[in-house]
Motif scaffolding. Structure first.
Motif, short mmCIF file in Angstrom:
data_model
loop_
_atom_site.label_atom_id
_atom_site.label_comp_id
_atom_site.label_asym_id
_atom_site.label_seq_id
_atom_site.Cartn_x
_atom_site.Cartn_y
_atom_site.Cartn_z
N LEU A 1 0.83 -1.22 0.00
CA LEU A 1 0.00 0.00 0.00
C LEU A 1 0.86 1.26 0.00
CD1 LEU A 1 -2.64 -1.13 2.65
CD2 LEU A 1 -3.11 -0.73 0.22
N LEU A 2 1.88 1.28 0.86
CA LEU A 2 2.74 2.47 0.95
C LEU A 2 3.48 2.71 -0.37
CD1 LEU A 2 4.17 2.01 4.56
CD2 LEU A 2 2.63 3.83 3.79
N ALA A 3 3.96 1.62 -1.00
CA ALA A 3 4.66 1.76 -2.29
C ALA A 3 3.72 2.31 -3.36
CB ALA A 3 5.23 0.42 -2.72
N SER A 4 2.51 1.76 -3.44
CA SER A 4 1.58 2.20 -4.48
C SER A 4 1.16 3.66 -4.25
CB SER A 4 0.36 1.28 -4.57
OG SER A 4 -0.40 1.34 -3.37
N HIS A 5 0.88 4.02 -2.99
CA HIS A 5 0.49 5.40 -2.68
C HIS A 5 1.64 6.37 -2.94
CE1 HIS A 5 -3.50 4.67 -1.23
NE2 HIS A 5 -3.13 3.94 -0.20
N MET A 6 2.85 5.97 -2.54
CA MET A 6 4.01 6.85 -2.75
C MET A 6 4.19 7.16 -4.24
SD MET A 6 8.03 6.16 -1.74
CE MET A 6 8.20 4.76 -2.86
N LEU A 7 3.86 6.17 -5.07
CA LEU A 7 4.02 6.35 -6.52
C LEU A 7 2.73 6.82 -7.20
CD1 LEU A 7 6.25 3.21 -6.96
CD2 LEU A 7 6.99 5.57 -7.38
N GLY A 8 1.76 7.25 -6.38
CA GLY A 8 0.59 7.94 -6.92
C GLY A 8 -0.61 7.09 -7.25
N PHE A 9 -0.67 5.85 -6.71
CA PHE A 9 -1.81 4.98 -7.03
C PHE A 9 -2.61 4.64 -5.79
CE2 PHE A 9 -3.87 0.87 -7.39
CZ PHE A 9 -4.53 0.97 -8.61
N SER A 10 -3.95 4.63 -5.93
CA SER A 10 -4.80 4.06 -4.88
C SER A 10 -6.04 3.49 -5.57
CB SER A 10 -5.19 5.11 -3.84
OG SER A 10 -5.94 6.14 -4.44
N GLY A 11 -6.62 2.48 -4.95
CA GLY A 11 -7.81 1.87 -5.56
C GLY A 11 -7.99 0.45 -5.11
N SER B 1 6.23 -7.51 -2.49
CA SER B 1 5.12 -6.65 -2.06
C SER B 1 5.35 -5.22 -2.54
CB SER B 1 4.98 -6.68 -0.53
OG SER B 1 4.64 -7.97 -0.08
N MET B 2 6.57 -4.73 -2.37
CA MET B 2 6.91 -3.37 -2.82
C MET B 2 6.80 -3.27 -4.34
SD MET B 2 7.67 -1.37 -0.20
CE MET B 2 8.59 -0.02 -0.96
N ARG B 3 7.31 -4.28 -5.04
CA ARG B 3 7.31 -4.24 -6.51
C ARG B 3 5.88 -4.31 -7.06
NH1 ARG B 3 11.54 -8.38 -8.91
NH2 ARG B 3 10.91 -7.34 -10.84
N LEU B 4 5.02 -5.09 -6.40
CA LEU B 4 3.61 -5.14 -6.83
C LEU B 4 2.95 -3.77 -6.70
CD1 LEU B 4 2.54 -8.57 -5.27
CD2 LEU B 4 2.60 -8.02 -7.72
N GLY B 5 3.27 -3.06 -5.62
CA GLY B 5 2.76 -1.69 -5.45
C GLY B 5 3.22 -0.79 -6.59
N ALA B 6 4.46 -0.96 -6.99
CA ALA B 6 5.02 -0.15 -8.09
C ALA B 6 4.36 -0.51 -9.43
CB ALA B 6 6.53 -0.37 -8.18
N VAL B 7 4.12 -1.81 -9.64
CA VAL B 7 3.47 -2.25 -10.89
C VAL B 7 2.07 -1.65 -11.00
CG1 VAL B 7 2.52 -4.26 -12.09
CG2 VAL B 7 4.82 -4.37 -11.14
N LEU B 8 1.33 -1.67 -9.91
CA LEU B 8 -0.01 -1.08 -9.91
C LEU B 8 0.03 0.40 -10.28
CD1 LEU B 8 -1.72 -2.59 -6.73
CD2 LEU B 8 -2.28 -3.06 -9.11
N ALA B 9 1.08 1.07 -9.81
CA ALA B 9 1.20 2.51 -10.04
C ALA B 9 1.76 2.83 -11.43
CB ALA B 9 2.09 3.13 -8.97
N GLY B 10 2.05 1.81 -12.23
CA GLY B 10 2.63 2.06 -13.55
C GLY B 10 4.00 2.70 -13.46
#
Length: 329
Positions: A59-69, A183-192
């Motif tokens: 969650l923190l990785a995806s939010h940091m890179l601008g994604f939520s959902g 887990s971190m990389r999945l957050g990054a993938v979601l965020a494109g």
């Protein structure tokens, strides 16, 4: 939230509260099977607590890179299910009686049912991940699962042996740090995210995961049974040489090496006591050494985020290594 540095677990939890509540709800839905035994075991495991560190990192990785959902909620549940499946199998392999201060699932339902429930959880995790319709996500999860299974097999091969430090780091990467990194990389993938950003957060996750497991292994030797929720020094009694033990084996006297090897051979403290082992570790400064390595990985993880844009989510990630190294259980 203010832009002051995040300094407590409570503040990180506040940052992710709604997402973590949603992940618990998702885990509840995902635990349901038409076979009641699977639902019972999955629910028992979910209610066992745990810090939800891996979903929080995603969650923190995806939010940091601008994604939520909802995609982040789904994949947060996926990494927690994978983690839970590994714990079920670990407890069976180790013959563990307790987990987080409660009877382990295998003591209640037996090994046969729990092996199958663990398998079901793995497959359920992949079924939920499939909803993403993203091959990169599946590729990461398949690679992760293979690494973790290989880690368990390698550990079994090395039981009773005083492994080298390099072998130990490889083992704990496969068993623990790989899941933090994924887990971190999945957050990054979601965020494109870019390949570089994904690689950076992956390095962060690896380093935090290594620090986490090193501290876990130190606590196994130094904490009390009340705090651990399981017997002290159970790793050594199971024939697993962790970093502090490896350090004493490499730097101790011949008699000290012999004492350590005796415990690894016996798989018990009948001939050499826990206190004797503790004394050996203290004399050689081995616990201090292991904690210094954990500190080094914690710093490495913070460095990995240097190029990331500043935000509350980045500050939360910069705080996580401190939490990992300072925790008491």
């Amino acid at each position: 939230m203010s832009t002051l540095a995040i300094a407590t677990a409570r503040e990180v939890f506040d940052l992710l509260r709604d997402d973590l509540v949603a992940i618990e709800q998702e885990l509840g839905r995902d635990a349901a099977s038409s076979v009641s035994t699977i639902t019972e075991i999955a629910e028992y495991l979910r209610e066992g607590g745990g810090k939800r560190i891996r979903p929080s990192l995603l969650l923190l990785a995806s939010h940091m890179l601008g994604f939520s959902g909802p995609n982040a909620i789904r994949l947060g549940a996926v990494v927690e299910m994978v983690h839970t499946a590994t714990l079920v199998h670990d407890d069976i392999i180790d013959g563990a009686d307790t987990r987080r201060g409660r009877p382990s699932a295998n003591t209640t339902w037996g090994n046969e049912k729990c092996v199958l429930a663990g398998d079901w959880l793995y497959m359920q995790a992949f079924k939920v991940a499939l909803e993403e319709k993203n091959l990169k996500v599946l590729d990461l999860l398949i690679g992760l699962t293979q690494q973790m299974v290989e880690g368990e097999l390698l550990q079994i091969q090395k039981l009773g042996k005083a492994v080298s430090e390099a072998e130990y780091y490889d083992l704990i990467f496969r068993k623990t740090a790989c899941l933090f990194s994924t887990s971190m990389r999945l957050g990054a993938v979601l965020a494109g995210a870019t390949d570089q950003q994904e690689a950076s957060v992956g390095v962060y996750g690896r380093a935090v995961g290594l620090a986490f497991q090193i501290v876990d292994d130190v606590l196994d030797l130094t904490a009390t049974e009340e705090v651990l929720g399981k017997p002290v020094a159970s790793d050594l009694r199971e024939g697993k040489a962790t970093l502090a033990v490896i350090h004493s084996f490499d730097h101790g006297t011949a008699a000290e090496r012999q004492a350590i090897q005796r415990v690894l051979d016996d798989r018990s403290f009948e001939n050499v006591s826990r206190q004797q082992i503790k004394d050996i570790l203290i004399r050689n400064g081995s616990v201090t050494y292991a904690m210094s390595v954990a500190d080094r990985y914690a710093e490495q993880s913070r460095q990995a985020l240097k190029s990331m844009p500043d935000s509350d989510f980045k500050r939360a990630l910069l705080w996580v290594p401190d939490f990992v190294v300072a925790r008491e259980k």
